[in-house]
Design a protein around this motif. Structure first.
Motif, short mmCIF file in Angstrom:
data_model
loop_
_atom_site.label_atom_id
_atom_site.label_comp_id
_atom_site.label_asym_id
_atom_site.label_seq_id
_atom_site.Cartn_x
_atom_site.Cartn_y
_atom_site.Cartn_z
N VAL A 172 3.72 9.54 2.70
CA VAL A 172 4.11 9.07 4.03
C VAL A 172 3.27 7.87 4.46
O VAL A 172 3.80 6.81 4.80
N PHE A 173 1.94 8.04 4.45
CA PHE A 173 1.08 6.99 4.97
C PHE A 173 0.94 5.82 3.99
O PHE A 173 0.60 4.72 4.40
N GLY A 174 1.21 6.08 2.69
CA GLY A 174 1.15 4.98 1.73
C GLY A 174 2.18 3.91 2.02
O GLY A 174 2.00 2.73 1.68
N GLY A 175 3.28 4.29 2.68
CA GLY A 175 4.29 3.31 3.03
C GLY A 175 3.90 2.45 4.22
O GLY A 175 4.51 1.40 4.46
N TYR A 176 2.90 2.90 5.00
CA TYR A 176 2.48 2.16 6.19
C TYR A 176 1.13 1.47 6.00
O TYR A 176 0.89 0.39 6.54
N VAL A 177 0.24 2.12 5.24
CA VAL A 177 -1.09 1.54 4.98
C VAL A 177 -1.27 1.47 3.47
O VAL A 177 -1.67 2.45 2.83
N ASP A 178 -0.94 0.34 2.90
CA ASP A 178 -1.00 0.14 1.46
C ASP A 178 -2.37 -0.45 1.11
O ASP A 178 -2.66 -1.60 1.41
N LYS A 179 -3.22 0.35 0.47
CA LYS A 179 -4.57 -0.10 0.15
C LYS A 179 -4.56 -1.31 -0.78
O LYS A 179 -5.50 -2.12 -0.78
N ARG A 180 -3.50 -1.49 -1.55
CA ARG A 180 -3.42 -2.66 -2.43
C ARG A 180 -3.40 -3.95 -1.63
O ARG A 180 -3.91 -4.98 -2.06
N GLU A 181 -2.79 -3.92 -0.44
CA GLU A 181 -2.74 -5.11 0.39
C GLU A 181 -4.11 -5.42 0.99
O GLU A 181 -4.44 -6.58 1.25
N ILE A 182 -4.92 -4.36 1.20
CA ILE A 182 -6.26 -4.56 1.76
C ILE A 182 -7.18 -5.17 0.71
O ILE A 182 -7.90 -6.14 0.99
N ILE A 183 -7.18 -4.61 -0.49
CA ILE A 183 -8.08 -5.12 -1.54
C ILE A 183 -7.45 -6.28 -2.29
O ILE A 183 -8.10 -6.92 -3.10
N GLY A 184 -6.16 -6.56 -2.01
CA GLY A 184 -5.48 -7.65 -2.71
C GLY A 184 -6.00 -9.02 -2.35
O GLY A 184 -5.71 -10.00 -3.06
N GLY A 185 -6.76 -9.12 -1.25
CA GLY A 185 -7.33 -10.42 -0.89
C GLY A 185 -8.61 -10.75 -1.62
O GLY A 185 -9.11 -11.88 -1.51
N THR A 219 6.78 3.27 -7.03
CA THR A 219 7.73 2.79 -6.02
C THR A 219 7.99 1.29 -6.14
O THR A 219 9.10 0.86 -6.36
N HIS A 220 6.97 0.48 -6.00
CA HIS A 220 7.19 -0.96 -6.01
C HIS A 220 5.88 -1.67 -6.32
O HIS A 220 4.80 -1.07 -6.29
N LEU A 221 5.97 -2.96 -6.60
CA LEU A 221 4.79 -3.80 -6.78
C LEU A 221 4.65 -4.68 -5.55
O LEU A 221 5.60 -5.32 -5.12
N ASP A 222 3.45 -4.70 -4.98
CA ASP A 222 3.22 -5.51 -3.79
C ASP A 222 3.18 -6.99 -4.15
O ASP A 222 2.96 -7.36 -5.31
N GLN A 223 3.35 -7.85 -3.15
CA GLN A 223 3.44 -9.28 -3.39
C GLN A 223 2.15 -9.85 -3.95
O GLN A 223 2.17 -10.72 -4.82
N ASN A 224 0.99 -9.38 -3.45
CA ASN A 224 -0.28 -9.86 -3.98
C ASN A 224 -0.39 -9.60 -5.48
O ASN A 224 -0.88 -10.45 -6.24
N GLN A 225 0.07 -8.45 -5.89
CA GLN A 225 0.00 -8.08 -7.31
C GLN A 225 0.93 -8.96 -8.14
O GLN A 225 0.54 -9.44 -9.21
N ILE A 226 2.13 -9.17 -7.66
CA ILE A 226 3.08 -10.01 -8.39
C ILE A 226 2.53 -11.43 -8.55
O ILE A 226 2.57 -12.02 -9.64
N GLU A 227 1.98 -11.97 -7.47
CA GLU A 227 1.43 -13.33 -7.52
C GLU A 227 0.24 -13.41 -8.47
O GLU A 227 0.05 -14.41 -9.17
#
Length: 558
Positions: free
Chosen positions: A41-54, A200-208
């Motif tokens: 549930v919360f992984g869809g709203y708070v994706d840790k990959r987006e936080i550490i992706g920077g 589920t999916h690959l985040d944009q930071n990861q794809i880039e």
């Protein structure tokens, strides 16, 4: 002052060796279900990959050597005996298996589920970090990891602290800053490891990140792709399950002229090797790093990945044929019938749960028609709810098998009520005697259901999770040189049970040694990652009935 332990006490080891997780104990079932639900549930709203992706992360360069050895292991952080047996074997300077002398990898890749039952800092310390530091206290090895679903159970927090902050685990040194990474290997080989967050999916930071890594590739470069789940196994039920991997290969790697001859995964706790028919791609599942054994006798002999679907009508289908499994399908089938002894012995809390359920249902039947109907409805609903697919969606067989299981539990409670009615004097002692007998009978009935359902592709995971088989473990040792990449799958039929401290050993020697030598072996001869698989013309026709009979005959011969 030497840190080497003088004995195996927790004070000397600095961690507490753990027993295998009892997956069907009520406490573990409730805790894991809650964590899984919250993470989804919360992984869809708070994706840790987006936080550490920077965080800045380069492509890690291991291309300087003429020959590079890589160890691959997955599904590791469970009971000490199995986890440490694999860690100990990987940490030795070399292994002599099948007439091959294979040196230790200078790179260790962990392919997901580094801890069980859920991502938690304490569990990482006790079940993964402690055993791996004891196995390799000083020999320098680069360590990289991707998370599996169990690593995601705390939102990736403990995984990120363990693997993305430059920490060391004995001789293992971490470098990655994110939950995914790319390695540049010798002779125009690469290793890309993805984090798909519950597939589920690959985040944009990861794809880039991978697009930038692929810009360094030349046409004809070859990539070893690491993913957390064997989604190719589920294309028959869900044709879209492999689409994510296929899109990544085509849009990121194929767009630069690269090829992917080898895909590695864990998640299923066995070894399974599929070779492409009339092609060179190999799909390898090697999740034997320490967690309970998964079945192989239910694996399909052939599969298609990707598969044409409504959103992908032009998907370039590839056919694969099962080349090797570990354990063998016959051995796996023989393990399945151990559920009747192992389930009640290893999961006493589950027996207690079934005893309470059976007692409540029996008393309800004794009370009259209304409560009988209510108890039957609850047991039927529970049976259908328990018959879940694991992957994909429910089908008719899930409802049929679940309903039959629920009816069997109703029949068991009804039989118990009829027996109790035969007593002239029913007292508290009657129910106290009935309680353990009903619990054991109900547990055996669950075991019978799991054996049948597992063979029909329902509850495939629960049967072996309830048995906690710790043997038949495996890992991969991969050589990359001028001739290409060669994969050596290594198995150990029986893990260690007896250990001794080695206080006088050298600084880089394992702290703990097996009292009786471990006996690793090659599961199959080393194979070239870009070697062509079978041709369609050479394959025999597949008959499911004949295949089932052949498996039974092999099992009986054992």
């Amino acid at each position: 002052m030497s840190r080497r332990p003088k004995d195996l006490t927790p004070q000397q080891l600095r961690f507490v060796p753990q027993k295998p997780v009892r997956w069907l104990s009520p406490r573990t079932l409730i805790d894991t279900s809650m964590r899984f639900g919250l993470a989804r549930v919360f992984g869809g709203y708070v994706d840790k990959r987006e936080i550490i992706g920077g965080r800045p992360q380069p492509v890690y360069d291991h291309s300087g050597a003429e020959e590079l050895w890589i160890d691959y292991v997955a599904d590791i952080g469970d009971g000490f005996n199995a986890t440490y047996s694999v860690a100990y074997l990987m940490a030795q300077d070399e292994l002599d298996v099948g007439g091959e002398r294979l040196p230790r990898g200078s790179v260790l890749v962990m392919g997901g589920d580094e801890v069980y039952p859920a991502g938690d800092w304490v569990e990482y310390e006790q079940r993964m970090k402690g055993p791996y530091e004891a196995a390799n206290p000083g020999s320098p090895v680069a360590l990289y990891a991707i998370p599996g679903n169990h690593d995601w159970f705390d939102g990736l927090t403990a995984f990120a602290r363990q693997f993305t902050e430059g920490r060391t685990i004995g001789g293992y040194r971490t470098f990655q800053k994110r939950s995914y990474y790319a390695l540049n290997l010798p002779h125009r080989w690469w290793l890309f490891a993805l984090d798909a967050q519950f597939d589920t999916h690959l985040d944009q930071n990861q794809i880039e990140y991978f697009q930038r890594a692929a810009e360094r590739m030349q046409p004809g470069d070859q990539v070893i792709l690491c993913v957390a789940q064997p989604s190719w196994l589920w294309t028959a039920e869900d044709p879209r399950s492999f689409d994510r991997i296929d899109h990544f290969i085509r849009d990121v790697i194929g767009a630069r002229g690269g090829r992917v001859p080898l895909i590695l995964t864990g998640d299923r706790h066995h070894y399974a090797h599929y070779s492409e028919v009339d092609g060179v791609r190999h799909l390898v599942g090697a999740g034997g790093g320490g967690a309970y054994l998964s079945p192989t006798h239910t694996l399909p002999e052939s599969l298609t990945a990707p598969r044409k679907s409504v959103p992908e009508p032009d998907a370039p289908e590839r056919e694969y044929r099962l080349t090797q499994t570990y354990p063998s399908k016959a051995k796996s089938l023989s393990y399945a019938f151990g559920i009747f002894a192992r389930l009640p012995w290893l999961n006493k809390g589950f027996v207690a749960l079934m005893a309470v359920v059976s007692l409540i249902a029996t008393v309800s039947i004794l009370e009259g028609t209304g409560t009988t109907v209510a108890a039957a409805a609850v047991l039927l609903g529970a049976g259908v709810g328990f018959a879940h697919p694991g992957q994909g969606s429910r089908t008719g067989r899930h409802y049929i098998l679940g309903g039959l299981h629920g009816l069997a539990q109703v029949a068991l409670s009804w039989t118990g009520a009829q027996i109790i009615k035969q007593f002239d004097d029913v007292s508290l002692w009657t129910y106290l005697v009935y309680l353990p007998l009903a619990g054991l009978a109900g547990t055996w009935l669950v075991g019978l259901y799991l054996v049948v359902a597992n063979r029909l592709g329902v509850n495939a995971n629960e049967l072996f999770a309830g048995m906690s088989v710790i043997d038949q473990k495996c890992f991969l040792r991969i050589r990359v040189d001028a001739e290409g990449a060669t994969v050596y799958p290594i198995g150990v039929d029986r893990v260690g049970r007896h250990w001794a401290a080695d206080p006088e050993g050298a600084e880089t020697d394992s702290w703990i040694k097996p009292v009786y030598p471990l006996k690793p072996r090659l599961i199959e001869p080393g194979f070239a990652a870009s070697h062509a698989g079978p041709t369609a013309a050479s394959l025999p026709r597949q008959n499911p009935v004949r295949r089932m009979i052949a498996q039974a005959e092999e099992w009986l011969r054992r």
